[in-house]
Scaffold this motif. Structure first.
Motif, PDB file in Angstrom:
ATOM      1  N   ASP A  33       0.829  -1.214   0.000  1.00 13.91           N
ATOM      2  CA  ASP A  33       0.000   0.000   0.000  1.00 13.91           C
ATOM      3  C   ASP A  33       0.861   1.260   0.000  1.00 13.91           C
ATOM      4  O   ASP A  33       0.566   2.222  -0.713  1.00 13.91           O
ATOM      5  N   CYS A  34       1.908   1.264   0.789  1.00 14.71           N
ATOM      6  CA  CYS A  34       2.789   2.431   0.849  1.00 14.71           C
ATOM      7  C   CYS A  34       3.485   2.654  -0.492  1.00 14.71           C
ATOM      8  O   CYS A  34       3.632   3.792  -0.941  1.00 14.71           O
ATOM      9  N   THR A  35       3.878   1.585  -1.128  1.00 15.63           N
ATOM     10  CA  THR A  35       4.504   1.679  -2.445  1.00 15.63           C
ATOM     11  C   THR A  35       3.525   2.276  -3.446  1.00 15.63           C
ATOM     12  O   THR A  35       3.882   3.187  -4.212  1.00 15.63           O
ATOM     13  N   GLY A  36       2.299   1.802  -3.457  1.00 19.80           N
ATOM     14  CA  GLY A  36       1.276   2.339  -4.351  1.00 19.80           C
ATOM     15  C   GLY A  36       1.001   3.803  -4.099  1.00 19.80           C
ATOM     16  O   GLY A  36       0.869   4.596  -5.035  1.00 19.80           O
ATOM     17  N   TYR A  37       0.923   4.171  -2.844  1.00 25.06           N
ATOM     18  CA  TYR A  37       0.656   5.562  -2.483  1.00 25.06           C
ATOM     19  C   TYR A  37       1.773   6.479  -2.996  1.00 25.06           C
ATOM     20  O   TYR A  37       1.515   7.524  -3.593  1.00 25.06           O
ATOM     21  N   ILE A  38       3.006   6.080  -2.797  1.00 23.94           N
ATOM     22  CA  ILE A  38       4.147   6.872  -3.261  1.00 23.94           C
ATOM     23  C   ILE A  38       4.158   6.953  -4.790  1.00 23.94           C
ATOM     24  O   ILE A  38       4.392   8.028  -5.364  1.00 23.94           O
ATOM     25  N   LEU A  39       3.885   5.848  -5.468  1.00 27.10           N
ATOM     26  CA  LEU A  39       3.840   5.857  -6.935  1.00 27.10           C
ATOM     27  C   LEU A  39       2.745   6.793  -7.446  1.00 27.10           C
ATOM     28  O   LEU A  39       2.928   7.495  -8.440  1.00 27.10           O
ATOM     29  N   ALA A  40       1.604   6.801  -6.759  1.00 25.66           N
ATOM     30  CA  ALA A  40       0.515   7.710  -7.147  1.00 25.66           C
ATOM     31  C   ALA A  40       0.958   9.167  -7.000  1.00 25.66           C
ATOM     32  O   ALA A  40       0.756   9.976  -7.905  1.00 25.66           O
ATOM     33  N   LEU A  41       1.564   9.486  -5.877  1.00 26.25           N
ATOM     34  CA  LEU A  41       2.042  10.855  -5.657  1.00 26.25           C
ATOM     35  C   LEU A  41       3.050  11.280  -6.718  1.00 26.25           C
ATOM     36  O   LEU A  41       2.951  12.367  -7.287  1.00 26.25           O
ATOM     37  N   LYS A  42       4.005  10.414  -6.996  1.00 23.25           N
ATOM     38  CA  LYS A  42       5.068  10.743  -7.950  1.00 23.25           C
ATOM     39  C   LYS A  42       4.550  10.877  -9.380  1.00 23.25           C
ATOM     40  O   LYS A  42       5.174  11.543 -10.201  1.00 23.25           O
ATOM     41  N   ASN A  43       3.425  10.234  -9.671  1.00 25.74           N
ATOM     42  CA  ASN A  43       2.866  10.273 -11.020  1.00 25.74           C
ATOM     43  C   ASN A  43       1.668  11.208 -11.137  1.00 25.74           C
ATOM     44  O   ASN A  43       0.970  11.203 -12.143  1.00 25.74           O
ATOM     45  N   ASN A  44       1.427  11.982 -10.073  1.00 26.19           N
ATOM     46  CA  ASN A  44       0.346  12.976 -10.066  1.00 26.19           C
ATOM     47  C   ASN A  44      -1.025  12.384 -10.385  1.00 26.19           C
ATOM     48  O   ASN A  44      -1.794  12.947 -11.159  1.00 26.19           O
ATOM     49  N   ILE A  45      -1.295  11.238  -9.793  1.00 24.38           N
ATOM     50  CA  ILE A  45      -2.613  10.624  -9.923  1.00 24.38           C
ATOM     51  C   ILE A  45      -3.139  10.294  -8.532  1.00 24.38           C
ATOM     52  O   ILE A  45      -2.369  10.103  -7.596  1.00 24.38           O
ATOM     53  N   LYS A  46      -4.456  10.241  -8.404  1.00 23.76           N
ATOM     54  CA  LYS A  46      -5.088   9.940  -7.111  1.00 23.76           C
ATOM     55  C   LYS A  46      -4.884   8.471  -6.759  1.00 23.76           C
ATOM     56  O   LYS A  46      -4.886   7.590  -7.624  1.00 23.76           O
ATOM     57  N   PHE A  47      -4.738   8.208  -5.473  1.00 26.55           N
ATOM     58  CA  PHE A  47      -4.619   6.863  -4.926  1.00 26.55           C
ATOM     59  C   PHE A  47      -6.028   6.400  -4.577  1.00 26.55           C
ATOM     60  O   PHE A  47      -6.671   6.952  -3.685  1.00 26.55           O
ATOM     61  N   LEU A  48      -6.538   5.416  -5.312  1.00 25.04           N
ATOM     62  CA  LEU A  48      -7.898   4.910  -5.116  1.00 25.04           C
ATOM     63  C   LEU A  48      -7.870   3.720  -4.171  1.00 25.04           C
ATOM     64  O   LEU A  48      -7.230   2.703  -4.446  1.00 25.04           O
ATOM     65  N   THR A  49      -8.574   3.851  -3.050  1.00 25.21           N
ATOM     66  CA  THR A  49      -8.565   2.803  -2.036  1.00 25.21           C
ATOM     67  C   THR A  49      -9.823   2.842  -1.186  1.00 25.21           C
ATOM     68  O   THR A  49     -10.503   3.868  -1.114  1.00 25.21           O
ATOM     69  N   GLY A  50     -10.092   1.742  -0.534  1.00 25.31           N
ATOM     70  CA  GLY A  50     -11.138   1.670   0.472  1.00 25.31           C
ATOM     71  C   GLY A  50     -10.542   1.395   1.836  1.00 25.31           C
ATOM     72  O   GLY A  50     -11.252   1.140   2.809  1.00 25.31           O
ATOM     73  N   ASP A  51      -9.232   1.427   1.912  1.00 27.63           N
ATOM     74  CA  ASP A  51      -8.518   1.188   3.160  1.00 27.63           C
ATOM     75  C   ASP A  51      -8.654   2.422   4.039  1.00 27.63           C
ATOM     76  O   ASP A  51      -8.131   3.494   3.720  1.00 27.63           O
ATOM     77  N   SER A  52      -9.336   2.272   5.167  1.00 31.98           N
ATOM     78  CA  SER A  52      -9.632   3.404   6.046  1.00 31.98           C
ATOM     79  C   SER A  52      -8.374   4.064   6.608  1.00 31.98           C
ATOM     80  O   SER A  52      -8.421   5.222   7.033  1.00 31.98           O
ATOM     81  N   LYS A  53      -7.252   3.370   6.591  1.00 31.52           N
ATOM     82  CA  LYS A  53      -6.007   3.957   7.091  1.00 31.52           C
ATOM     83  C   LYS A  53      -5.533   5.114   6.208  1.00 31.52           C
ATOM     84  O   LYS A  53      -4.758   5.951   6.643  1.00 31.52           O
TER      85      LYS A  53
END
Length: 120
Positions: free
Chosen positions: A89-109
């Motif tokens: 999840d952390c890897t995905g979040y960082i990749l989303a930030l670096k690529n200027n796209i929203k991180f789509l999730t249902g993970d409440s964290k």
């Protein structure tokens, strides 16, 4: 708008979660680690045939995981260790930030973090 689909979002699409209906026709931009996580989930719960089916059926656009992004994800996980976030999840979040796209999730964290499209 483009999104980085985390594992939760992809599984929700597969399961037909109505809340993800508006995302179902999009190209699924994600990371190779998310595919591994999805494959593992289906392998354990439904067997190899089903895991292979979903790995081949879904139309993925993979964002490459580079060394810097991986290390930033490890650092992000460390900073947020109280939330017990997964490295995938952390890897995905960082990749989303670096690529200027929203991180789509249902993970409440991730619900109240910046750059997140939270859908349960």
């Amino acid at each position: 708008m483009d999104f980085f689909y985390d594992t939760y979002a992809i599984i929700s699409l597969i399961e037909g979660n109505e809340n993800y209906a508006e995302y179902k026709d999009n190209l699924i931009t994600t990371g190779i680690l998310n595919l591994a996580e999805i494959y593992n989930i289906f392998l354990r719960s439904h067997g190899k045939q089903t895991a292979d089916y979903w790995a081949k059926k879904l139309n993925f656009n993979f964002i490459d995981l580079d060394k810097d992004s991986l290390l930033q994800a490890v650092e992000f996980r460390f900073i947020h260790k109280k939330e017990n976030l997964s490295l995938v999840d952390c890897t995905g979040y960082i990749l989303a930030l670096k690529n200027n796209i929203k991180f789509l999730t249902g993970d409440s964290k991730f619900k109240n973090m910046e750059n997140v499209d939270f859908v349960k």
